[in-house]
Design a protein around this motif. Structure first.
Motif, PDB file in Angstrom:
ATOM      1  N   ASN A  29       0.761  -1.325   0.091  1.00  0.00           N
ATOM      2  CA  ASN A  29       0.062   0.031   0.075  1.00  0.00           C
ATOM      3  C   ASN A  29       0.921   1.264   0.136  1.00  0.00           C
ATOM      4  O   ASN A  29       0.488   2.215  -0.654  1.00  0.00           O
ATOM      5  N   SER A  30       1.795   1.267   0.634  1.00  0.00           N
ATOM      6  CA  SER A  30       2.630   2.363   0.900  1.00  0.00           C
ATOM      7  C   SER A  30       3.399   2.682  -0.369  1.00  0.00           C
ATOM      8  O   SER A  30       3.870   3.849  -0.705  1.00  0.00           O
ATOM      9  N   LEU A  31       3.989   1.654  -1.047  1.00  0.00           N
ATOM     10  CA  LEU A  31       4.882   1.822  -2.193  1.00  0.00           C
ATOM     11  C   LEU A  31       3.849   2.007  -3.308  1.00  0.00           C
ATOM     12  O   LEU A  31       4.235   3.207  -3.916  1.00  0.00           O
ATOM     13  N   HIS A  32       2.849   1.707  -3.357  1.00  0.00           N
ATOM     14  CA  HIS A  32       1.857   2.069  -4.451  1.00  0.00           C
ATOM     15  C   HIS A  32       1.607   3.558  -4.235  1.00  0.00           C
ATOM     16  O   HIS A  32       1.467   4.374  -5.159  1.00  0.00           O
ATOM     17  N   GLN A  33       1.188   4.041  -2.939  1.00  0.00           N
ATOM     18  CA  GLN A  33       0.876   5.351  -2.596  1.00  0.00           C
ATOM     19  C   GLN A  33       2.139   6.436  -3.187  1.00  0.00           C
ATOM     20  O   GLN A  33       1.813   7.448  -3.437  1.00  0.00           O
ATOM     21  N   ARG A  34       3.149   5.693  -2.895  1.00  0.00           N
ATOM     22  CA  ARG A  34       4.530   6.593  -3.066  1.00  0.00           C
ATOM     23  C   ARG A  34       4.397   7.077  -4.702  1.00  0.00           C
ATOM     24  O   ARG A  34       4.695   8.102  -4.995  1.00  0.00           O
ATOM     25  N   LEU A  35       3.989   5.971  -5.644  1.00  0.00           N
ATOM     26  CA  LEU A  35       3.893   6.252  -6.861  1.00  0.00           C
ATOM     27  C   LEU A  35       3.037   7.149  -7.445  1.00  0.00           C
ATOM     28  O   LEU A  35       2.805   8.105  -8.267  1.00  0.00           O
ATOM     29  N   VAL A  36       1.767   6.926  -6.727  1.00  0.00           N
ATOM     30  CA  VAL A  36       0.643   7.778  -7.168  1.00  0.00           C
ATOM     31  C   VAL A  36       0.919   9.406  -6.614  1.00  0.00           C
ATOM     32  O   VAL A  36       0.820  10.220  -7.263  1.00  0.00           O
ATOM     33  N   ASN A  37       1.519   9.342  -5.462  1.00  0.00           N
ATOM     34  CA  ASN A  37       2.249  10.900  -4.925  1.00  0.00           C
ATOM     35  C   ASN A  37       2.951  11.447  -6.091  1.00  0.00           C
ATOM     36  O   ASN A  37       2.964  12.567  -6.196  1.00  0.00           O
ATOM     37  N   ASP A  38       3.893  10.414  -6.524  1.00  0.00           N
ATOM     38  CA  ASP A  38       4.934  11.062  -7.480  1.00  0.00           C
ATOM     39  C   ASP A  38       4.103  11.618  -8.763  1.00  0.00           C
ATOM     40  O   ASP A  38       4.524  12.712  -9.294  1.00  0.00           O
ATOM     41  N   LEU A  39       3.056  10.802  -9.101  1.00  0.00           N
ATOM     42  CA  LEU A  39       2.383  11.353 -10.292  1.00  0.00           C
ATOM     43  C   LEU A  39       1.510  12.650  -9.760  1.00  0.00           C
ATOM     44  O   LEU A  39       1.531  13.789 -10.771  1.00  0.00           O
ATOM     45  N   GLN A  40       1.215  12.779  -8.676  1.00  0.00           N
ATOM     46  CA  GLN A  40       0.468  14.183  -8.343  1.00  0.00           C
ATOM     47  C   GLN A  40       1.533  15.052  -8.193  1.00  0.00           C
ATOM     48  O   GLN A  40       1.191  16.318  -8.748  1.00  0.00           O
ATOM     49  N   SER A  41       2.661  14.824  -7.936  1.00  0.00           N
ATOM     50  CA  SER A  41       3.729  16.055  -7.775  1.00  0.00           C
ATOM     51  C   SER A  41       4.096  16.563  -9.439  1.00  0.00           C
ATOM     52  O   SER A  41       4.578  17.734  -9.600  1.00  0.00           O
ATOM     53  N   LEU A  42       3.974  15.686 -10.187  1.00  0.00           N
ATOM     54  CA  LEU A  42       4.418  15.775 -11.834  1.00  0.00           C
ATOM     55  C   LEU A  42       3.259  16.523 -12.284  1.00  0.00           C
ATOM     56  O   LEU A  42       3.453  17.304 -13.209  1.00  0.00           O
TER      57      LEU A  42
END
Length: 316
Positions: free
Chosen positions: A94-107
């Protein structure tokens, strides 16, 4: 976190090219170290292109993994194979998945114009099924130099820093500089001379001993046993780096050159051309020679020409 630029002819807007790479693991039988990538247009790369929906599916299926179970086999491409005997990990799925989603949000804070596979990650062309996004070509980007950064590529290696061994993707650039920093998002650029010095001092290495504690920045730390290195000498390691720089500058690398010499030999099978082929083949780093051919026969046909039938096959 390092950034990567997506180089695709179909990219229509500059922001679609921007991306972020983070360390991760792919479970495909064994566990493989890789860089998971998120791009501003909603595309993710985990050994193939994914949209948000398929990213979720890959985590649910275990294809993308945040950790390696004790006792599982582990591999870093063109570096080592081994078995993990103990590990301490920073993420769950869950946390690694969320990290990638957060990266998309920052981009792409507005989440505009995101790629949507509409429930299918394949498409049919002339009756044949193809992945919508298969291999995705990227180039690493230097800090503070995203606009005119030279082309680059990565290969895995170990960096020793403050007593800890880090597994890292070295970023190799066309201008001959290599980023050897073990922490994702940080940077230390060295030239080939300094890289050679780091190899000689064991600050940089291509193999580790059994029971070495290996850290992957922001992912975890683990020990391995039964280590089998893929690179056989420092000369081969440096030759591969130099080869990469040549290819990034549009110059044929040693494998491509060998294949061209092989074609010439097939047209004109003289002793002189056979010797040229031998020299071209032996100029390839030993761990890369198997790629001087097709997927089935590998370098067998060339080896048979040079050495005869008794030395033409590998054991896999």
């Amino acid at each position: 976190m390092t950034t990567s630029a997506l180089l695709r002819p179909a990219a229509r807007r500059d922001w679609e090219k921007r991306g972020i790479a983070i360390p991760g693991l792919i479970r495909n039988g064994n566990f493989y170290f890789t860089e998971l990538k998120a791009f501003a247009n909603g595309l993710f790369d985990a050994w193939g292109g994914l949209d948000l929906d398929f990213l979720d599916r890959k985590f649910q299926s275990g294809w993308i993994s945040p950790r390696i179970p004790d006792g599982a086999n582990f591999s870093a491409h063109s570096l080592i194979h081994g078995k993990v005997i103990s590990g301490s990990w920073s993420h769950d799925s869950n946390s690694l998945h969320q990290r990638l989603v957060n990266d998309l949000q920052s981009l792409n804070p507005g989440q505009q114009d995101l790629i949507d596979f509409e429930g299918e990650d394949v498409e049919i062309k002339e009756g044949v099924r193809y992945a919508k996004y298969g291999w995705i070509r990227t180039t690493p980007q230097r800090k503070h130099q995203s606009e005119k950064c030279p082309l680059g590529e990565t290969r895995y290696a170990f960096i020793r820093q403050k007593g800890q061994v880090y597994l890292v993707p070295l970023c190799i650039y066309a201008d001959g500089l290599i980023d050897v920093h073990p922490i994702f998002g940080e940077e230390k650029l060295v030239d080939l001379h300094e890289l050679q010095r780091m190899l000689e001092s064991n600050e940089l290495c291509y193999a580790v001993d059994d029971h070495t504690s290996i850290e992957i920045d922001s992912l975890g730390r683990f020990e391995v046993s039964g280590v089998h290195p893929c690179v056989y000498s420092s000369e081969d390691f440096m030759s591969e780096i130099e080869d990469s720089i040549l290819k990034l500058n549009g110059v044929p690398g040693s494998i491509h050159h060998c294949l061209l010499v092989h074609q010439e030999y097939q047209k004109n099978q003289t002793p002189e051309n056979k010797e040229r082929l031998k020299q071209a083949y032996e100029a390839i780093p030993e761990h890369k020679r198997m790629y001087a051919g097709d997927m089935d026969s590998k370098d067998g046909p060339i080896r048979r020409i040079i050495y005869g039938d008794q030395d033409s096959d590998y054991d896999f």
